[in-house]
Structure formats: C-alpha cells, structure tokens
Write an enzyme that holds these catalytic residues in place. Structure first.
Site, PDB file in Angstrom:
ATOM      1  N   HIS A  39      32.754 -29.578   3.568  1.00  0.00           N
ATOM      2  CA  HIS A  39      32.524 -28.303   4.272  1.00  0.00           C
ATOM      3  C   HIS A  39      33.881 -27.707   4.614  1.00  0.00           C
ATOM      4  CE1 HIS A  39      32.966 -31.265   7.464  1.00  0.00           C
ATOM      5  NE2 HIS A  39      33.319 -30.275   8.250  1.00  0.00           N
ATOM      6  N   ASP A  94      49.474  -8.800  20.991  1.00  0.00           N
ATOM      7  CA  ASP A  94      50.408  -8.165  20.054  1.00  0.00           C
ATOM      8  C   ASP A  94      51.330  -7.145  20.718  1.00  0.00           C
ATOM      9  OD1 ASP A  94      48.473  -6.317  20.638  1.00  0.00           O
ATOM     10  OD2 ASP A  94      48.209  -5.617  18.582  1.00  0.00           O
ATOM     11  N   ARG A 140      39.573   4.991  25.113  1.00  0.00           N
ATOM     12  CA  ARG A 140      40.756   5.440  24.377  1.00  0.00           C
ATOM     13  C   ARG A 140      40.678   6.962  24.402  1.00  0.00           C
ATOM     14  NH1 ARG A 140      38.979   0.953  21.173  1.00  0.00           N
ATOM     15  NH2 ARG A 140      40.526  -0.708  21.234  1.00  0.00           N
ATOM     16  N   VAL A 183      46.352  -5.805  41.887  1.00  0.00           N
ATOM     17  CA  VAL A 183      47.081  -4.565  42.198  1.00  0.00           C
ATOM     18  C   VAL A 183      46.583  -4.003  43.530  1.00  0.00           C
ATOM     19  CG1 VAL A 183      47.446  -2.163  41.466  1.00  0.00           C
ATOM     20  CG2 VAL A 183      47.585  -4.012  39.772  1.00  0.00           C
ATOM     21  N   VAL A 184      45.265  -3.942  43.671  1.00  0.00           N
ATOM     22  CA  VAL A 184      44.697  -3.370  44.903  1.00  0.00           C
ATOM     23  C   VAL A 184      45.114  -4.188  46.128  1.00  0.00           C
ATOM     24  CG1 VAL A 184      42.530  -2.883  46.140  1.00  0.00           C
ATOM     25  CG2 VAL A 184      42.733  -2.336  43.691  1.00  0.00           C
ATOM     26  N   ARG A 185      44.932  -5.488  46.037  1.00  0.00           N
ATOM     27  CA  ARG A 185      45.216  -6.326  47.219  1.00  0.00           C
ATOM     28  C   ARG A 185      46.712  -6.363  47.522  1.00  0.00           C
ATOM     29  NH1 ARG A 185      40.551 -10.308  47.504  1.00  0.00           N
ATOM     30  NH2 ARG A 185      38.874  -8.810  47.888  1.00  0.00           N
ATOM     31  N   THR A 224      45.516  -7.477  26.296  1.00  0.00           N
ATOM     32  CA  THR A 224      44.781  -7.307  25.039  1.00  0.00           C
ATOM     33  C   THR A 224      44.549  -8.691  24.437  1.00  0.00           C
ATOM     34  OG1 THR A 224      45.017  -6.726  22.697  1.00  0.00           O
ATOM     35  CG2 THR A 224      47.018  -6.643  23.992  1.00  0.00           C
ATOM     36  N   ILE A 225      43.381  -8.864  23.867  1.00  0.00           N
ATOM     37  CA  ILE A 225      43.092 -10.182  23.288  1.00  0.00           C
ATOM     38  C   ILE A 225      43.928 -10.434  22.033  1.00  0.00           C
ATOM     39  CG2 ILE A 225      40.733 -10.200  24.197  1.00  0.00           C
ATOM     40  CD1 ILE A 225      39.861  -9.904  21.167  1.00  0.00           C
ATOM     41  N   ASP A 226      44.566  -9.374  21.509  1.00  0.00           N
ATOM     42  CA  ASP A 226      45.343  -9.536  20.274  1.00  0.00           C
ATOM     43  C   ASP A 226      46.714 -10.173  20.497  1.00  0.00           C
ATOM     44  OD1 ASP A 226      43.281  -8.395  18.886  1.00  0.00           O
ATOM     45  OD2 ASP A 226      44.185  -6.408  18.754  1.00  0.00           O
ATOM     46  N   GLU A 268      40.627  -9.969  11.264  1.00  0.00           N
ATOM     47  CA  GLU A 268      40.030  -8.688  10.858  1.00  0.00           C
ATOM     48  C   GLU A 268      40.922  -7.856   9.921  1.00  0.00           C
ATOM     49  OE1 GLU A 268      39.620  -6.804  14.575  1.00  0.00           O
ATOM     50  OE2 GLU A 268      38.566  -5.077  13.784  1.00  0.00           O
ATOM     51  N   GLY A 307      41.600  -8.848  15.432  1.00  0.00           N
ATOM     52  CA  GLY A 307      43.028  -8.736  15.124  1.00  0.00           C
ATOM     53  C   GLY A 307      43.223  -7.763  13.980  1.00  0.00           C
ATOM     54  N   ARG A 308      43.153  -6.477  14.326  1.00  0.00           N
ATOM     55  CA  ARG A 308      43.266  -5.445  13.290  1.00  0.00           C
ATOM     56  C   ARG A 308      44.663  -5.435  12.697  1.00  0.00           C
ATOM     57  NH1 ARG A 308      40.683   0.279  14.728  1.00  0.00           N
ATOM     58  NH2 ARG A 308      40.070  -1.045  16.431  1.00  0.00           N
ATOM     59  N   GLY A 319      41.216  -1.184  24.494  1.00  0.00           N
ATOM     60  CA  GLY A 319      40.190  -2.231  24.379  1.00  0.00           C
ATOM     61  C   GLY A 319      40.213  -3.129  25.614  1.00  0.00           C
ATOM     62  N   ASP A 355      49.923  -1.450  24.083  1.00  0.00           N
ATOM     63  CA  ASP A 355      51.031  -0.550  23.764  1.00  0.00           C
ATOM     64  C   ASP A 355      50.686   0.935  23.913  1.00  0.00           C
ATOM     65  OD1 ASP A 355      53.197  -2.044  23.189  1.00  0.00           O
ATOM     66  OD2 ASP A 355      52.822  -2.190  21.035  1.00  0.00           O
ATOM     67  N   GLY A 356      49.512   1.308  23.404  1.00  0.00           N
ATOM     68  CA  GLY A 356      49.078   2.709  23.440  1.00  0.00           C
ATOM     69  C   GLY A 356      48.971   3.185  24.885  1.00  0.00           C
TER      70      GLY A 356
HETATM   71  O1  F6P Z   1      41.292  -5.349  21.626  1.00  0.00           O
HETATM   72  C1  F6P Z   1      41.958  -5.174  20.401  1.00  0.00           C
HETATM   73  C2  F6P Z   1      40.954  -5.225  19.337  1.00  0.00           C
HETATM   74  O2  F6P Z   1      40.236  -6.361  19.628  1.00  0.00           O
HETATM   75  C3  F6P Z   1      41.360  -5.282  17.879  1.00  0.00           C
HETATM   76  O3  F6P Z   1      41.672  -6.535  17.376  1.00  0.00           O
HETATM   77  C4  F6P Z   1      40.155  -4.675  17.226  1.00  0.00           C
HETATM   78  O4  F6P Z   1      40.422  -4.227  15.965  1.00  0.00           O
HETATM   79  C5  F6P Z   1      39.823  -3.596  18.158  1.00  0.00           C
HETATM   80  O5  F6P Z   1      40.130  -4.101  19.433  1.00  0.00           O
HETATM   81  C6  F6P Z   1      38.444  -3.075  18.089  1.00  0.00           C
HETATM   82  O6  F6P Z   1      38.145  -2.368  19.236  1.00  0.00           O
HETATM   83  P1  F6P Z   1      37.037  -1.269  19.394  1.00  0.00           P
HETATM   84  O7  F6P Z   1      35.856  -1.709  18.610  1.00  0.00           O
HETATM   85  O8  F6P Z   1      36.796  -1.212  20.848  1.00  0.00           O
HETATM   86  O9  F6P Z   1      37.620  -0.015  18.853  1.00  0.00           O
END
Ligand code: F6P
Length: 335
Positions: free
Chosen positions: A226, A139, A76, A27-29, A135-137, A233, A180-181, A15, A107-108
């Site tokens: 409110h 994790d 991926r 990295v390039v520079r 990664t924005i997660d 997620e 955040g899966r 992602g 990680d992957g």
């Molecule tokens: O970048 C990680 C992530 O944002 C997860 O939190 C999310 O579940 C996943 O990517 C979804 O990615 P895509 O829709 O690209 O498979």
C-alpha cells in the site's frame, strides 16, 4: 513625536487559521491591561470599509481561546485593493479614533495594512499597523512559524492515519491532497509525519517517473503493498496524478482531498501559545510606537520586524526535510 495609543482596532483577514481567536483574545486583553480601548473590525478589511465593528471588552473574548475559525469573521477584500476602498477604510478609522490596527493574517493582509498606513500618512493621520502571521500554509517570508500550521498538520496527519488503515487492508494506493496553493510546507511536514511513499510540492518541479513511479516501485520492492502519495494543492492536479499512476503502473488509486477540513478545529497548544504571545507582543509594540511592524518568529524567538522589510523577505524552502523524507521512506516500506 511619540503618540499615546488610546484605541486599537483588531481584525482577521484572508484564509482563516486555527489560533486566530487566541490571537484576537490576546490583543484585546493585552490592550485592556494597558488601559487601551479595543475595537473588533469584522470581516477583514471590508469591516473598515463598511463600518462593521464591535466594541471589545474582556468578556467579548472569553471562551474563544480553544475555538477554531475567527469570531471576527474573515474575508478577502477586493475593494480594499484600490485607493477608493482604502479611503473609505480610513474614514472609519478616523471616525472611531483608531491609533493603531493589529491585522491577523497572511502576506496579503500585511500589504493591505501597510497601504492603509501610508495612505493615512499622506493625509497627516498617524495610523500604526502591526501584523500577526496566521496561515496554515506557513508561507510568510519573515516568520519561521505562522499560527495555524501546527493544528493543520495534526489534522491532516490524523486524517491520513485513518486512510492508511483502509489502504493497508485493501492493499491500495492513496493519493491525498493537502492545502498549499503556493507552498509545500504543510505537505512535507505531514508527509514526514505519516511516512508517505511520495510527497509532491510546488517548490520542486514534478518529474513523474522520479517522484512517483520510482518511489512506489521502491516501496513495492521493499515489501509494501500500500502506498501513500501526498500532494500539495499547488504541486499538480490530484485527479490527473492518480490517473497517471493507474495508466503507468496499473494500480487503482483512491483520491482524497482534505480541503478546508484542515483549516478548522480546535487550535493545538502550540498555536494557542504562539498566538497569545504574538498578540501580547503586537500590543506592546504599538503602545511603544514601534512603527509599522510584523511580529515574527526567528529561531524560536519572537521578534518585532519593520513591516516594509518583512514584506520583501522570502523564506528559503528547507530541502533538508525533503532529503530526510527520502532517506526514511524510500529505501524501506511505507511506515
Ligand atoms: O489558507 C491558505 C490556503 O489554505 C491555501 O493553501 C489554499 O489554497 C487557500 O487557502 C484556499 O482558500 P479559500 O478556499 O478560502 O480561498
């Protein structure tokens, strides 16, 4: 024996995350500044399988430090998971004369990099790999921080601040899903930052009465009309959570799924700066023959970690933050 590194491949995989471009640029520079050639591999590991690459010079990475996404594209790769795909990738590495690969992703991505390096070693080909966590997660076990997290948090906070305006006017409940899966870091940081009524994260098993009903109830008793429920997620089905709120406490919630909005946009200063330092450090590490490694942050400092060790590390979820959120929002009104 020390190998002189002459040519590095750089790729982004998995992602995307804001700040990946800043890492590619670094990295390039950094490579060029050491007299090392740099090749951009496009579309993640698929680029190596399909010989999809681009020569990088200093101008190839001009004006990208401020851009979201990744100029190298990302993917991926299913094919890269098996040895046949890895062998095709290795053939490209040999053909291009790559001595090292800097892989920017999660990680992957790092697992793929390690598999490739091991496969190369079996055939007597020394291919060093360095990973940059992005990664924005946030994790990745070995690194306290991953590129993109700060920007994604800021984007989500900005969106939720807007939601708050309309929720406040209509005295409504908002159920907002953030990414955040498998990890709740983003949800928790964002939840604290917007003063959410409740935050649901995958690391904590959902108890609807305790985690949602009671939180809303306390907020109501404290005078608010409110409510903002932030759901990671992976913490549950947002539509079902909303329906349950409707059924159990009679509110009429509105659901917002922020989705991929969080992955785009100009990287924050923190992400640009971290990515720049990580990219520089990755090139330094491979040029010094550091071996397969990940450039991680530990206690705010950059460290070069052995990739094999890095991949078995886990990050303990910081429940202190959850407690802080509880203390700050649930004995008072929202905000
Ligand atoms: O970048 C990680 C992530 O944002 C997860 O939190 C999310 O579940 C996943 O990517 C979804 O990615 P895509 O829709 O690209 O498979």
């Amino acid at each position: 024996m020390e190998k002189q590194i002459k040519r590095i491949g750089v790729l982004t995989s998995g992602g995307d995350a804001p700040g990946m471009n800043a890492a590619v640029r670094a990295v390039v520079r950094a490579a060029l500044s050491r007299g090392i050639d740099c090749v951009g591999i496009r579309r993640g590991w698929n680029g190596l399988i399909n010989s999809d690459f681009v020569r990088m010079d200093t101008s190839s990475v001009s004006h990208i430090i401020n851009k979201g996404g990744t100029v190298l594209y990302t993917a991926r790769s299913e094919e890269f998971r098996n040895t046949a795909g890895q062998d095709k990738a290795l053939a490209t590495c040999r053909l291009l004369g790559l001595d090292a690969i800097v892989a920017i992703g999660g990680d992957g991505t790092f697992r793929g990099a390690l598999a490739l390096s091991r496969r190369a070693a079996e055939t007597g080909y020394q291919l060093q790999v360095a990973g940059i966590p992005a990664t924005i997660d946030n994790d990745i076990g070995c690194s306290h921080y991953t590129i993109g997290f700060d920007t994604a948090c800021n984007t989500a906070v900005e969106c939720i601040d807007r939601l708050r305006d309309t929720m406040q006017s209509h005295e409504r409940c908002s159920v907002v899903e953030v990414m955040g899966r498998h990890a709740g870091y983003l949800a928790l940081y964002v939840g604290i930052s917007v003063g959410a009524t409740a935050v649901l994260i995958p690391e904590r098993e959902l108890d609807f009465e305790r985690d949602v009903v009671e939180k809303i109830r306390r907020a109501r008793l404290a005078g608010t009309t409110h409510y903002m429920v932030v759901v990671a997620e992976g913490a549950g089905n947002t539509m079902e959570i909303s329906q349950q709120i409707r059924d159990e406490i009679g509110l009429d919630p509105r659901v917002t799924v922020l989705g991929h909005i969080q992955r785009g946009g100009a990287p924050s200063a923190r992400d640009r700066e971290t990515a720049s330092r990580m990219g520089y450090k990755a090139v330094e590490a491979v040029s010094q023959n550091a071996g397969n490694c990940v450039i991680a942050t530990q206690e705010g400092r950059l460290v070069v970690m052995d990739m094999e060790k890095a991949l078995v590390m886990t990050k303990e979820f910081n429940m202190d933050r959850y407690n802080i959120l509880e203390a700050l929002t649930n004995n008072s009104s929202f905000h």
